[in-house]
Each structure stands twice: as structure tokens, then as C-alpha cells.
Scaffold this motif. Structure first.
Motif, PDB file in Angstrom:
ATOM      1  N   GLU A  53       0.836  -1.190   0.000  1.00  0.00           N
ATOM      2  CA  GLU A  53       0.000   0.000   0.000  1.00  0.00           C
ATOM      3  C   GLU A  53       0.879   1.252   0.000  1.00  0.00           C
ATOM      4  O   GLU A  53       1.833   1.348   0.762  1.00  0.00           O
ATOM      5  CB  GLU A  53      -0.899  -0.009   1.239  1.00  0.00           C
ATOM      6  CG  GLU A  53      -1.976   1.039   1.201  1.00  0.00           C
ATOM      7  CD  GLU A  53      -2.970   0.875   2.339  1.00  0.00           C
ATOM      8  OE1 GLU A  53      -3.283   1.892   2.975  1.00  0.00           O
ATOM      9  OE2 GLU A  53      -3.392  -0.266   2.580  1.00  0.00           O
ATOM     10  N   ILE A  54       0.537   2.196  -0.858  1.00  0.00           N
ATOM     11  CA  ILE A  54       1.289   3.439  -0.967  1.00  0.00           C
ATOM     12  C   ILE A  54       0.551   4.524  -0.177  1.00  0.00           C
ATOM     13  O   ILE A  54      -0.644   4.745  -0.383  1.00  0.00           O
ATOM     14  CB  ILE A  54       1.435   3.883  -2.444  1.00  0.00           C
ATOM     15  CG1 ILE A  54       2.001   2.751  -3.300  1.00  0.00           C
ATOM     16  CG2 ILE A  54       2.268   5.154  -2.547  1.00  0.00           C
ATOM     17  CD1 ILE A  54       3.373   2.274  -2.900  1.00  0.00           C
ATOM     18  N   VAL A  55       1.259   5.179   0.700  1.00  0.00           N
ATOM     19  CA  VAL A  55       0.667   6.236   1.515  1.00  0.00           C
ATOM     20  C   VAL A  55       0.635   7.529   0.711  1.00  0.00           C
ATOM     21  O   VAL A  55       1.624   7.904   0.077  1.00  0.00           O
ATOM     22  CB  VAL A  55       1.487   6.433   2.813  1.00  0.00           C
ATOM     23  CG1 VAL A  55       0.915   7.583   3.641  1.00  0.00           C
ATOM     24  CG2 VAL A  55       1.533   5.147   3.612  1.00  0.00           C
ATOM     25  N   GLU A  56      -0.518   8.198   0.727  1.00  0.00           N
ATOM     26  CA  GLU A  56      -0.655   9.457   0.007  1.00  0.00           C
ATOM     27  C   GLU A  56       0.421  10.441   0.453  1.00  0.00           C
ATOM     28  O   GLU A  56       0.701  10.577   1.642  1.00  0.00           O
ATOM     29  CB  GLU A  56      -2.045  10.059   0.252  1.00  0.00           C
ATOM     30  CG  GLU A  56      -2.305  11.300  -0.563  1.00  0.00           C
ATOM     31  CD  GLU A  56      -3.720  11.845  -0.379  1.00  0.00           C
ATOM     32  OE1 GLU A  56      -4.023  12.856  -1.021  1.00  0.00           O
ATOM     33  OE2 GLU A  56      -4.499  11.273   0.400  1.00  0.00           O
ATOM     34  N   GLY A  57       1.071  11.065  -0.539  1.00  0.00           N
ATOM     35  CA  GLY A  57       2.121  12.029  -0.248  1.00  0.00           C
ATOM     36  C   GLY A  57       3.518  11.439  -0.289  1.00  0.00           C
ATOM     37  O   GLY A  57       4.497  12.167  -0.232  1.00  0.00           O
ATOM     38  N   SER A  58       3.631  10.129  -0.391  1.00  0.00           N
ATOM     39  CA  SER A  58       4.961   9.518  -0.446  1.00  0.00           C
ATOM     40  C   SER A  58       5.396   9.352  -1.898  1.00  0.00           C
ATOM     41  O   SER A  58       4.587   9.427  -2.819  1.00  0.00           O
ATOM     42  CB  SER A  58       4.966   8.168   0.271  1.00  0.00           C
ATOM     43  OG  SER A  58       4.074   7.274  -0.358  1.00  0.00           O
ATOM     44  N   SER A  59       6.695   9.129  -2.109  1.00  0.00           N
ATOM     45  CA  SER A  59       7.235   8.915  -3.457  1.00  0.00           C
ATOM     46  C   SER A  59       7.187   7.432  -3.803  1.00  0.00           C
ATOM     47  O   SER A  59       7.252   6.566  -2.930  1.00  0.00           O
ATOM     48  CB  SER A  59       8.673   9.408  -3.539  1.00  0.00           C
ATOM     49  OG  SER A  59       8.720  10.803  -3.345  1.00  0.00           O
ATOM     50  N   ASN A  76       6.286  12.851  -4.161  1.00  0.00           N
ATOM     51  CA  ASN A  76       5.085  13.125  -3.338  1.00  0.00           C
ATOM     52  C   ASN A  76       4.291  14.280  -3.936  1.00  0.00           C
ATOM     53  O   ASN A  76       4.833  15.230  -4.449  1.00  0.00           O
ATOM     54  CB  ASN A  76       5.451  13.378  -1.881  1.00  0.00           C
ATOM     55  CG  ASN A  76       6.444  14.526  -1.710  1.00  0.00           C
ATOM     56  OD1 ASN A  76       6.582  15.364  -2.591  1.00  0.00           O
ATOM     57  ND2 ASN A  76       7.112  14.557  -0.593  1.00  0.00           N
ATOM     58  N   GLN A  77       2.998  14.131  -3.881  1.00  0.00           N
ATOM     59  CA  GLN A  77       2.096  15.073  -4.545  1.00  0.00           C
ATOM     60  C   GLN A  77       1.114  15.723  -3.576  1.00  0.00           C
ATOM     61  O   GLN A  77      -0.046  15.845  -3.866  1.00  0.00           O
ATOM     62  CB  GLN A  77       1.318  14.334  -5.652  1.00  0.00           C
ATOM     63  CG  GLN A  77       2.175  13.737  -6.740  1.00  0.00           C
ATOM     64  CD  GLN A  77       2.809  14.784  -7.621  1.00  0.00           C
ATOM     65  OE1 GLN A  77       2.199  15.772  -7.973  1.00  0.00           O
ATOM     66  NE2 GLN A  77       4.077  14.579  -7.968  1.00  0.00           N
ATOM     67  N   LEU A  78       1.553  16.089  -2.391  1.00  0.00           N
ATOM     68  CA  LEU A  78       0.633  16.739  -1.435  1.00  0.00           C
ATOM     69  C   LEU A  78       0.364  18.178  -1.793  1.00  0.00           C
ATOM     70  O   LEU A  78       1.130  18.883  -2.305  1.00  0.00           O
ATOM     71  CB  LEU A  78       1.199  16.658  -0.008  1.00  0.00           C
ATOM     72  CG  LEU A  78       1.076  15.309   0.656  1.00  0.00           C
ATOM     73  CD1 LEU A  78       1.641  15.374   2.070  1.00  0.00           C
ATOM     74  CD2 LEU A  78      -0.360  14.823   0.692  1.00  0.00           C
TER      75      LEU A  78
END
Length: 142
Positions: free
Chosen positions: A95-101, A140-142
């Protein structure tokens, strides 16, 4: 061997030659990577590989029946083919956490090896190029 480097689906002719005066030569045996090729014994000194594939790459030799302990020198066949078994690996996995690369790596089997990869982003009815290279990092795309 003619030719020694081919593309997939081409034919290759192997010819067994001897300087010995063996009379009569009744059959020739053919080998790939030192192992007998099944059902390859022939009364002709010519053996044809029809419509070669990547699996036909290897070292070929022959021997005269009754003298299998004295095989010919090996000739190497190289088969060129386009990318197969192309896949993408993702790191970190899971699972990829939102905001991570996220690091994406593309790999494939080809001869010659693939030297250029292109990454695309597909959105509704639109595809746009994002990156060239075997590895692509989405930051990351926050």
C-alpha cells in the motif's frame, strides 16, 4: 552455420563438414549446448532450423554416427528478438501512503537489450508522456 546471427522467424542452415575419409557416412548427429538435439539424426550433412525463436540461441555442433566422441567445434547462434515479458516493479511495494514517493522500474527480455523505455500517464481519453528511462520516480504530490 549460415547465418550465425538472425532475427526471429528466419531459417538457419547448419552444415557438418569433415576432412576424414569415412566411407560410408550413414548419419550425422546434431548437438545444442553439448546435448543431443532430439530427432535430429539425418543422413544429410545439412540440418535446417526453421523459423527460429529466442529459445534456439546456443552453441551447435555435429558428429558423424559412430564417432560421437569426436564432435565438431561449436558454432554460436545468436537470435535477435524484440521485448518480451515486459513488467513493472513498484518500490516500496504494498500500500502506498498518500504524499509519499514511488519508484517504478520497467524490465523486459530482448536481444539486443532494450535501451530506451518511455513512461506514459493515461487519463480519461488522453495519454501523455511522462518520462524516458528504465526507472521513473513519482514524487510526493501533497
Amino acid at each position: 552455420m549460415d547465418p550465425t546471427s538472425v532475427s526471429e522467424r528466419e531459417n538457419v542452415t547448419l552444415t557438418c563438414r569433415t576432412k576424414c575419409t569415412l566411407d560410408p557416412i550413414t548419419a550425422y548427429s546434431w548437438y545444442k549446448n553439448g546435448q543431443p538435439i532430439p530427432n535430429s539424426n539425418t543422413s544429410s550433412p545439412v540440418y535446417i532450423l526453421f523459423s527460429v525463436s529466442s529459445e534456439d540461441t546456443g552453441r551447435y555442433s555435429c558428429a558423424v554416427e559412430g564417432h560421437e566422441d569426436l564432435p565438431s567445434a561449436e558454432e554460436t547462434l545468436t537470435v535477435r528478438y524484440g521485448p518480451k515479458n515486459t513488467s513493472v516493479s513498484v518500490s516500496p511495494s504494498g500500500e502506498i501512503v498518500e504524499g509519499s514517493s514511488v519508484n517504478l522500474t520497467c524490465s523486459s527480455d530482448a536481444n539486443p537489450p532494450v535501451d530506451k523505455y518511455t513512461w506514459y500517464k493515461v487519463t480519461y481519453k488522453k495519454m501523455s508522456m511522462k518520462h524516458s528511462g528504465q526507472r521513473y520516480t513519482i514524487h510526493n504530490q501533497l
